[in-house]
Structure formats: structure tokens, C-alpha cells
Design a protein around this motif. Structure first.
Motif, mmCIF file in Angstrom:
data_model
loop_
_atom_site.group_PDB
_atom_site.id
_atom_site.type_symbol
_atom_site.label_atom_id
_atom_site.label_comp_id
_atom_site.label_asym_id
_atom_site.label_seq_id
_atom_site.Cartn_x
_atom_site.Cartn_y
_atom_site.Cartn_z
ATOM 1 N N ARG A 298 19.672 -55.436 9.175
ATOM 2 C CA ARG A 298 21.223 -54.733 10.215
ATOM 3 C C ARG A 298 21.694 -56.229 10.004
ATOM 4 O O ARG A 298 23.202 -55.421 10.285
ATOM 5 N N ARG B 287 4.501 -59.684 6.224
ATOM 6 C CA ARG B 287 4.611 -59.588 7.473
ATOM 7 C C ARG B 287 2.412 -58.911 7.840
ATOM 8 O O ARG B 287 2.127 -58.708 7.259
ATOM 9 N N LYS C 51 -1.239 -51.687 15.706
ATOM 10 C CA LYS C 51 0.425 -51.247 16.030
ATOM 11 C C LYS C 51 0.773 -49.664 16.501
ATOM 12 O O LYS C 51 1.596 -49.441 17.772
ATOM 13 N N ARG D 121 8.295 -54.664 3.525
ATOM 14 C CA ARG D 121 8.856 -53.807 4.725
ATOM 15 C C ARG D 121 9.456 -54.411 6.629
ATOM 16 O O ARG D 121 8.628 -54.492 7.203
ATOM 17 N N LYS D 122 10.972 -54.524 6.205
ATOM 18 C CA LYS D 122 11.780 -54.427 7.810
ATOM 19 C C LYS D 122 13.291 -54.112 7.525
ATOM 20 O O LYS D 122 13.846 -53.363 6.657
ATOM 21 N N ALA D 123 13.710 -53.713 8.973
ATOM 22 C CA ALA D 123 14.911 -53.440 9.364
ATOM 23 C C ALA D 123 15.923 -54.076 8.779
ATOM 24 O O ALA D 123 15.394 -55.532 9.653
ATOM 25 N N PHE E 150 18.996 -37.195 9.598
ATOM 26 C CA PHE E 150 18.692 -38.259 9.138
ATOM 27 C C PHE E 150 19.453 -39.572 8.207
ATOM 28 O O PHE E 150 20.184 -38.645 7.632
ATOM 29 N N ASN F 85 18.506 -49.869 6.478
ATOM 30 C CA ASN F 85 17.829 -49.598 7.622
ATOM 31 C C ASN F 85 17.690 -48.301 8.079
ATOM 32 O O ASN F 85 19.125 -47.943 7.380
ATOM 33 N N TYR F 86 16.897 -46.958 8.494
ATOM 34 C CA TYR F 86 16.834 -46.241 9.066
ATOM 35 C C TYR F 86 17.873 -45.903 10.056
ATOM 36 O O TYR F 86 17.808 -46.851 10.531
ATOM 37 N N ASN F 87 18.497 -44.717 9.882
ATOM 38 C CA ASN F 87 19.097 -44.713 11.324
ATOM 39 C C ASN F 87 19.527 -43.027 11.615
ATOM 40 O O ASN F 87 19.672 -42.327 11.171
ATOM 41 N N MET F 88 19.314 -43.104 13.454
ATOM 42 C CA MET F 88 19.788 -41.964 13.781
ATOM 43 C C MET F 88 21.015 -42.302 14.312
ATOM 44 O O MET F 88 21.322 -40.645 14.602
ATOM 45 N N ALA F 89 21.278 -43.726 14.969
ATOM 46 C CA ALA F 89 22.256 -43.571 15.711
ATOM 47 C C ALA F 89 23.593 -42.936 15.220
ATOM 48 O O ALA F 89 24.974 -42.804 16.213
ATOM 49 N N TYR G 219 26.193 -50.855 12.023
ATOM 50 C CA TYR G 219 25.931 -52.445 12.171
ATOM 51 C C TYR G 219 26.601 -52.914 10.509
ATOM 52 O O TYR G 219 26.554 -54.146 9.568
#
Ligand SMILES: Cc1cc2nc3c(=O)[nH]c(=O)nc-3n(C[C@H](O)[C@H](O)[C@H](O)COP(=O)(O)O)c2cc1C
Length: 152
Positions: A14, A139, A145, A10-12, A125, A103-107, A63
Motif C-alpha cells: 500500500r 512468508r 489460515k 505475495r503480500k498487499a 474488482f 494490492n487487490y482493491n474494492m474500496a 493509497y
């Protein structure tokens, strides 16, 4: 993809190359509904799927995503945030399962125009979604981490 491998891949994402299909959206909404709500208070949450260009163009930090799904709640507390996290994370993994970018987004939360989310619900959210040309590959996840304390 095998579940543990999927979690590690899993990865963000954009960068989006197109709109998701209604069938893909449907599966993502099933994944959302497989999420949890603290105290079993599912009625305190609302999902809003935004695909209308006039609304998307008003959202900041998405994005150029062609789909944004907002989780809103009647509450604005830790319980609501944690519940929204389970809902959004399920959607993110199902997006990856279908080869979609997410992607997770709060912006975007503060830029959602009045009336998009139902009255009495506040955005908590969100997830950005779209087709992607990026591939999900293994990955290496470092075990430190998140620093971990063991009490045993
Ligand atoms: C609560 C939360 C809010 C986030 N909000 C945003 C956001 O608004 N915009 C964004 O580009 N990424 C956002 N992210 C994604 C993180 O920036 C991203 O997951 C992090 O950089 C790690 O990258 P990875 O997901 O590829 O491992 C958010 C993640 C979380 C958990």
C-alpha cells in the motif's frame, strides 16, 4: 523467482514510490489476459487502466497508487466476481514478479467517475499498482489460515 516461492511471498503493498513503466504495464496486461472468464465469456469483461491524475484523485482508498486497473463486467454476479478474481490475481502475481507493489482493491469501485468504465459495464474488482521499495521475502503461510475440511 520460483513460482511456489513467489506465491508464498505475495503480500498487499500500500506504499508506492513511483509510476510503473509502459513495458511493466504491458506485462501486467498480458497476465490479466491469461486469466479466465466463466463460460468462456471474455467479451463480458473490460479492463480500464487509470493513470490520469485527475481521475486517480477522485478514487477513494487507493493509497496514492499511480496506476489502478479496474475489471468491469456486464454482469454483477458470482460468476463475474470469480472471473474478475482470476484476472486480478494474475496481475498481482506478475506485478510481484517485476518487483512492483500491488494490492487487490474494492474500496475504489464506488468512487469511479461516470464514463471512466464503458457504458453497460460495472466495476467488479481492481488492482492498485506502483513502484515500491518493499521487498518480497518468504512468508510462513499457516496451513490453517483458511480452515479446511477434508472429505476423504
Ligand atoms: C476481494 C478483495 C478485496 C480487497 N479490497 C481491498 C481494498 O479495497 N483495499 C485494501 O487495502 N486491500 C484490499 N484487499 C487486500 C486485503 O486486505 C489483503 O490481501 C489482506 O489484508 C491480506 O494481506 P496480504 O495480501 O498481505 O496477505 C482486498 C482483498 C480481496 C481478496
Amino acid at each position: 523467482m520460483e513460482t511456489f516461492e513467489m506465491i508464498q511471498s505475495r503480500k498487499a503493498i500500500r506504499e508506492y514510490s513511483g509510476q510503473i513503466t509502459d513495458e511493466q504495464l504491458n506485462n501486467i496486461l498480458i497476465a490479466a489476459n491469461a486469466g479466465s472468464a466463466g463460460m468462456n465469456e471474455f467479451e463480458n469483461y473490460r479492463l480500464t487502466v487509470i493513470q490520469k491524475p485527475e481521475i486517480l484523485s477522485q478514487l477513494t482508498g487507493i493509497y496514492g497508487a499511480p496506476t489502478v486497473i479496474v475489471v468491469s463486467s456486464t454482469d454483477d454476479n458470482v460468476m463475474a466476481g470469480n472471473s474478475a478474481g482470476t484476472i486480478v490475481h494474475g496481475m498481482e502475481l506478475e506485478a510481484e514478479n517485476q518487483g512492483l507493489g500491488a494490492n487487490y482493491n474494492m474500496a475504489c469501485l464506488g468512487s469511479i467517475p461516470v464514463g471512466v468504465v464503458p457504458d453497460a459495464f460495472q466495476p467488479i474488482f481492481a488492482i492498485t499498482l506502483g513502484q515500491t521499495t518493499e521487498k518480497f521475502t518468504h512468508r510462513e503461510i499457516p496451513l490453517d489460515k483458511f480452515k479446511t475440511n477434508f472429505v476423504k
